[in-house]
Scaffold this active site. Structure first.
Site, PDB file in Angstrom:
ATOM      1  N   GLY A 154     -48.639  65.065  -7.651  1.00 18.45           N
ATOM      2  CA  GLY A 154     -48.997  66.408  -7.184  1.00 18.45           C
ATOM      3  C   GLY A 154     -48.038  66.835  -6.095  1.00 18.45           C
ATOM      4  N   ARG A 155     -48.552  67.583  -5.111  1.00 18.84           N
ATOM      5  CA  ARG A 155     -47.706  68.127  -4.040  1.00 18.84           C
ATOM      6  C   ARG A 155     -46.949  67.009  -3.316  1.00 18.84           C
ATOM      7  NH1 ARG A 155     -52.853  71.482  -3.539  1.00 18.84           N
ATOM      8  NH2 ARG A 155     -53.666  69.404  -3.138  1.00 18.84           N
ATOM      9  N   ILE A 156     -47.677  65.955  -2.897  1.00 25.88           N
ATOM     10  CA  ILE A 156     -47.023  64.907  -2.098  1.00 25.88           C
ATOM     11  C   ILE A 156     -46.218  63.964  -2.998  1.00 25.88           C
ATOM     12  CG2 ILE A 156     -47.349  63.077  -0.396  1.00 25.88           C
ATOM     13  CD1 ILE A 156     -49.965  64.466   0.430  1.00 25.88           C
ATOM     14  N   ARG A 176     -53.291  61.658 -15.083  1.00 20.94           N
ATOM     15  CA  ARG A 176     -54.108  61.847 -16.295  1.00 20.94           C
ATOM     16  C   ARG A 176     -53.441  62.860 -17.212  1.00 20.94           C
ATOM     17  NH1 ARG A 176     -59.309  63.342 -12.928  1.00 20.94           N
ATOM     18  NH2 ARG A 176     -57.597  64.497 -11.978  1.00 20.94           N
ATOM     19  N   ARG A 233     -55.659  56.752  -0.508  1.00 20.56           N
ATOM     20  CA  ARG A 233     -56.920  56.387   0.121  1.00 20.56           C
ATOM     21  C   ARG A 233     -57.151  54.916  -0.193  1.00 20.56           C
ATOM     22  NH1 ARG A 233     -56.572  60.227   2.798  1.00 20.56           N
ATOM     23  NH2 ARG A 233     -57.971  62.011   2.995  1.00 20.56           N
ATOM     24  N   ASP A 257     -51.020  52.181   4.361  1.00 19.42           N
ATOM     25  CA  ASP A 257     -51.368  53.131   5.425  1.00 19.42           C
ATOM     26  C   ASP A 257     -52.873  53.385   5.442  1.00 19.42           C
ATOM     27  OD1 ASP A 257     -50.810  55.055   7.497  1.00 19.42           O
ATOM     28  OD2 ASP A 257     -51.049  56.658   6.019  1.00 19.42           O
ATOM     29  N   GLU A 262     -61.876  51.898   6.685  1.00 18.40           N
ATOM     30  CA  GLU A 262     -61.153  52.139   7.940  1.00 18.40           C
ATOM     31  C   GLU A 262     -62.122  52.325   9.105  1.00 18.40           C
ATOM     32  OE1 GLU A 262     -58.554  55.481   7.197  1.00 18.40           O
ATOM     33  OE2 GLU A 262     -57.574  54.441   5.546  1.00 18.40           O
ATOM     34  N   HIS A 280     -53.326  54.585   9.165  1.00 20.50           N
ATOM     35  CA  HIS A 280     -53.531  55.908   8.545  1.00 20.50           C
ATOM     36  C   HIS A 280     -52.799  56.997   9.338  1.00 20.50           C
ATOM     37  CE1 HIS A 280     -56.468  58.447   5.935  1.00 20.50           C
ATOM     38  NE2 HIS A 280     -55.332  59.086   6.133  1.00 20.50           N
TER      39      HIS A 280
END
Ligand code: NAP
Ligand code: 8YV
Length: 322
Positions: A154-156, A176, A233, A257, A262, A280
């Site tokens: 996606g964007r990142i 997917r 995540r 990260d 967490e 993170h």
């Protein structure tokens, strides 16, 4: 004119509250002496919530606020918010996409290089006097010619792929849905991509649909020479399977990260020189966090003045159509 009342929920730094106070009367749930009493009493005046992407917003908080109309998330990931439930109640959820793409991609590259070139372990090697006593450090492996599989494009994911291009790696991705406009190989099967890859980078959303997507079969596909980088995540990777794979030498290295629980991090990872651990901090620069805070505030200001947010999450877009 009295400022509208909003509620901050979660672990975001103090600056977000200060910024929001320019426009709103801000309560911080965690600072209330009795949060339950606050919700039961003053909660009826609260019109909107601001919460963090890495925080969990309990549904009970939504339940307790009869006049809640908007939740502005400080982060692009909003897996801690039940956005479908919110949408079903007509509560608009917004997030902070795009403004952090560049910095999260930078963190990913930093973590990748730190992990593959043993930057943290070698720093220790120097500080502990081992360079002097033991001689030159062992050789590491470079990136050129390596196969890098990105999970999530996606964007990142696209920003990471763009930055990776200068390292002359072969890049492919797993999602997917294939994206024919992206000139890279798409693997519909993640285990197959893991078998092809020297390095896997995880950058999908969290939540139920990606829980433990990276499981033992994927880690074994990556193998003893393979490196896993997770900036998505913690829940996307089966952390117990990851620790076991590293302990048993079935996986080469990991740069992490994010973690399943967490700020808890599995103790077993602390002693491993082939693992780099970050708290993170994917988007955590002064500039990017300022842009994220601004978008959190702009979304709220826009909703209070027009009924529409600037960057609603997909589950809520229909609430402001028409
Ligand atoms: P995005 O633009 O929505 O992209 C998500 C990508 O993941 C899409 O390519 C999507 O493709 C893929 N995906 C979703 N579910 C999947 C599944 N079950 N299996 C395989 N691929 C799946 O999101 P983004 O803006 O790039 O952000 C991605 C995530 O990065 C955020 O949600 C957040 O969790 C994490 N993040 C972490 C940090 C940090 O500090 N470490 C900072 C920012 C963001 P398909 O829908 O086709 O599958
Ligand atoms: C932040 C993030 O750490 O945007 C996300 O999804 O995980 C990070 O940018 C987080 O949102 C701050 O609460």
């Amino acid at each position: 004119m009295t400022k509208p009342e909003i509620l901050l929920v979660g672990t975001m730094g103090a600056q977000l509250k200060t910024d929001l106070e320019e426009h709103f009367h801000v309560h911080r749930l965690e600072q209330q002496t009795d949060p339950q009493a606050f919700l039961a009493g003053k909660g009826r005046h609260v019109r909107a919530i601001a919460t963090g992407g890495a925080d969990q917003l309990p549904n009970s908080v939504m339940d307790a606020l009869p006049d809640l109309g908007m939740i502005s998330c400080y982060g692009v990931g909003y897996d801690g918010i039940d956005a479908k439930l919110a949408a079903s109640r007509g509560i608009l959820v917004s997030h902070t996409p795009d403004v952090l793409n560049d910095e999260v991609a930078n963190t990913t590259i930093a973590l990748l290089l730190a992990t593959t070139r043993h930057v943290v372990a070698f720093d220790r090697y120097v500080r502990e006097g081992r360079w002097k006593s033991e001689g030159p450090a062992p050789l590491t492996r470079g990136l050129a010619g390596k196969n890098v599989g990105i999970i999530g494009m996606g964007r990142i994911g696209q920003a990471i792929a763009e930055k990776l291009a200068v390292f002359h790696c072969e890049i492919a991705y797993h999602t997917r849905n294939a994206r024919p406009e992206i000139p890279m190989r798409h693997f519909p099967d993640l285990v197959e991509m893991a078998g092809w890859a020297d390095i896997l980078i995880v950058i999908t959303p969290g939540g139920a649909s990606t829980r433990h997507l990276v499981n033992r079969a994927v880690l074994d596909g990556l193998g003893p020479q393979g490196t896993l980088i997770n900036v998505a995540r913690g829940t996307v990777v089966d952390e117990a399977a990851l620790v076991a794979a590293l302990c048993e030498g079935r996986l080469g290295a990991a740069g992490l990260d994010v973690f399943e629980n967490e700020p808890e991090v599995p103790q077993a990872l602390f002693a491993m020189d082939n693992v780099v651990l970050l708290p993170h901090v994917g988007s955590a620069t002064v500039e990017t966090r300022a842009a994220m805070r601004k978008l959190v505030a702009d979304n709220l200001v826009s909703w209070f003045s027009t009924g529409k947010a600037l960057t609603p999450v997909p589950e809520c877009k229909h609430l402001q159509e028409g």
